[in-house]
Write a protein that holds these residues in place. Structure first.
Motif, PDB file in Angstrom:
ATOM      1  N   MET A   1      70.184   0.463  53.193  1.00 16.59           N
ATOM      2  CA  MET A   1      69.455  -0.672  52.656  1.00 16.59           C
ATOM      3  C   MET A   1      68.148  -0.250  52.007  1.00 16.59           C
ATOM      4  O   MET A   1      67.747  -0.814  51.007  1.00 16.59           O
ATOM      5  CB  MET A   1      69.200  -1.707  53.748  1.00 16.59           C
ATOM      6  N   LYS A   2      67.490   0.748  52.563  1.00 18.88           N
ATOM      7  CA  LYS A   2      66.177   1.097  52.046  1.00 18.88           C
ATOM      8  C   LYS A   2      66.270   1.718  50.651  1.00 18.88           C
ATOM      9  O   LYS A   2      65.300   1.719  49.906  1.00 18.88           O
ATOM     10  CB  LYS A   2      65.441   2.019  53.016  1.00 18.88           C
ATOM     11  N   THR A   3      67.436   2.251  50.268  1.00 14.24           N
ATOM     12  CA  THR A   3      67.576   2.793  48.931  1.00 14.24           C
ATOM     13  C   THR A   3      67.739   1.680  47.901  1.00 14.24           C
ATOM     14  O   THR A   3      67.551   1.890  46.725  1.00 14.24           O
ATOM     15  CB  THR A   3      68.793   3.738  48.859  1.00 14.24           C
ATOM     16  N   VAL A   4      68.081   0.482  48.362  1.00 16.81           N
ATOM     17  CA  VAL A   4      68.247  -0.660  47.467  1.00 16.81           C
ATOM     18  C   VAL A   4      66.921  -1.388  47.304  1.00 16.81           C
ATOM     19  O   VAL A   4      66.487  -1.685  46.197  1.00 16.81           O
ATOM     20  CB  VAL A   4      69.325  -1.625  48.016  1.00 16.81           C
ATOM     21  N   GLU A   5      66.259  -1.688  48.391  1.00 18.48           N
ATOM     22  CA  GLU A   5      64.970  -2.356  48.355  1.00 18.48           C
ATOM     23  C   GLU A   5      64.204  -2.024  49.629  1.00 18.48           C
ATOM     24  O   GLU A   5      64.769  -1.564  50.618  1.00 18.48           O
ATOM     25  CB  GLU A   5      65.138  -3.866  48.217  1.00 18.48           C
ATOM     26  N   LYS A   6      62.897  -2.251  49.568  1.00 16.25           N
ATOM     27  CA  LYS A   6      62.090  -2.022  50.767  1.00 16.25           C
ATOM     28  C   LYS A   6      62.510  -3.030  51.842  1.00 16.25           C
ATOM     29  O   LYS A   6      62.824  -4.181  51.551  1.00 16.25           O
ATOM     30  CB  LYS A   6      60.608  -2.207  50.443  1.00 16.25           C
ATOM     31  N   GLY A   7      62.480  -2.592  53.082  1.00 16.94           N
ATOM     32  CA  GLY A   7      62.960  -3.442  54.161  1.00 16.94           C
ATOM     33  C   GLY A   7      61.876  -3.829  55.145  1.00 16.94           C
ATOM     34  O   GLY A   7      60.900  -3.103  55.340  1.00 16.94           O
TER      35      GLY A   7
END
Length: 312
Positions: free
Chosen positions: A4-10
């Motif tokens: 998930m973190k590669t898609v957007e900040k979490g």
């Protein structure tokens, strides 16, 4: 969490533990609270942490809380949870494996419980590697928890640990943006994410490469922290981003005073059904503090309206 973190900040909330007015764990409220974090857009959950009053839970209660959260989440997002509470390394390793067997994505190691304050970094490092050796392939993370004392991990230490391939999460409490930048530079590895706890520099930390935020402010307005993670770099919203950053700075003190009682009261003001009971001794929740929290709620309501932010 890592994909998930590669898609957007979490945003990874540090979860509260709701109690009844008599001090028992309120599992019904814990269900609703877990659902609130999810509805707000959390990318994962940190159960059994300091905000959860983990030191005031029995070993059995810690496992019960983690299992309950994982059951409610039902695979929607990853869950991490603390697994070290002092004692011999073999004893800590056994509990790490118990926590992992509940279904956690990673088991969190409390830095201040792996070496005494007077002990060297070399001693700390040795104990970390002993734990890794005795816990098979369990993914782990670090939390620079302020209790029993705050032991910070240097950028070079973090690089050493992350390079093992076993460390996927780090909750940073250094309050030092330069340190965070150096940790991100040295410990950059696929599958690892540094999550910042300090909201006074949240925007700059996100821009510097933090994987996201893991902060107590999410126990007041999780949807706002999610909004910030998603919009911190949006060129069309930089005025709004600056306003949110300043709001977090301006209200830092009230959110930390007599915490987590104050956050439970804030959630009550939002209409969330839970007691303000805490097992942890954090000071007296006075009428004056209550008025400050009510002022925070009014300020947040105004900000939420300005951002046209949906509140869960």
């Amino acid at each position: 969490m890592n994909n998930m973190k590669t898609v957007e900040k979490g945003f990874i909330p540090v979860m509260l533990t709701p109690f009844t007015d008599t001090g028992a764990i309120d599992f019904d409220a814990l269900t609703r609270l877990t659902e609130l974090y999810l509805q707000a857009g959390a990318a994962g959950l940190f159960a059994n942490c300091l905000s959860s009053e983990m030191f005031e839970l029995s070993e059995q209660e810690r496992i019960q809380v983690i299992e309950h959260v994982i059951k409610v989440v039902n695979g929607v997002v990853p869950v991490v949870a603390t697994g070290t509470f002092g004692g011999p390394i073999a004893q800590q390793a056994d509990f790490i494996k118990r926590v992992h067997n509940t279904g956690t994505e990673a088991v969190i190691l409390i830095t201040g419980l792996l070496a005494d304050e007077a002990e060297s970094d070399a001693v700390f490092n040795e104990r970390v590697f002993q734990l890794l050796d005795q816990t098979d392939t369990v993914p782990v993370g670090f939390y620079e928890c302020p209790v029993p004392y705050k032991r910070l991990i240097s950028p070079e230490q973090l690089q050493l640990f992350v390079n093992t391939g076993r460390v996927i999460y780090h909750k940073d409490t250094s309050l030092d943006l330069a340190q965070i930048k150096e940790k991100i530079r040295l410990a950059s590895r696929p599958g690892f994410g540094l999550y910042d706890a300090y909201m006074a520099h949240a925007v700059e930390s996100l821009k510097a490469g933090s994987a996201g935020l893991s902060c107590i402010q999410g126990n007041y307005f999780p949807e706002l922290i999610v909004w910030l993670c998603r919009n911190y770099n949006n060129v069309d919203l930089q005025d709004e981003v600056a306003k949110v950053q300043q709001f977090l700075i301006d209200n830092m003190d009230v959110m930390h005073n007599v915490y987590p009682t104050v956050s439970k009261y804030f959630l009550q003001l939002r209409g969330f059904d839970m007691s303000t009971f805490t097992r942890r001794s954090v000071g007296t929740f006075t009428p004056e503090i209550g008025k400050q929290v009510e002022g925070l709620y009014a300020s947040y309501t105004q900000l939420q309206n300005e951002l046209e932010l949906s509140v869960v």
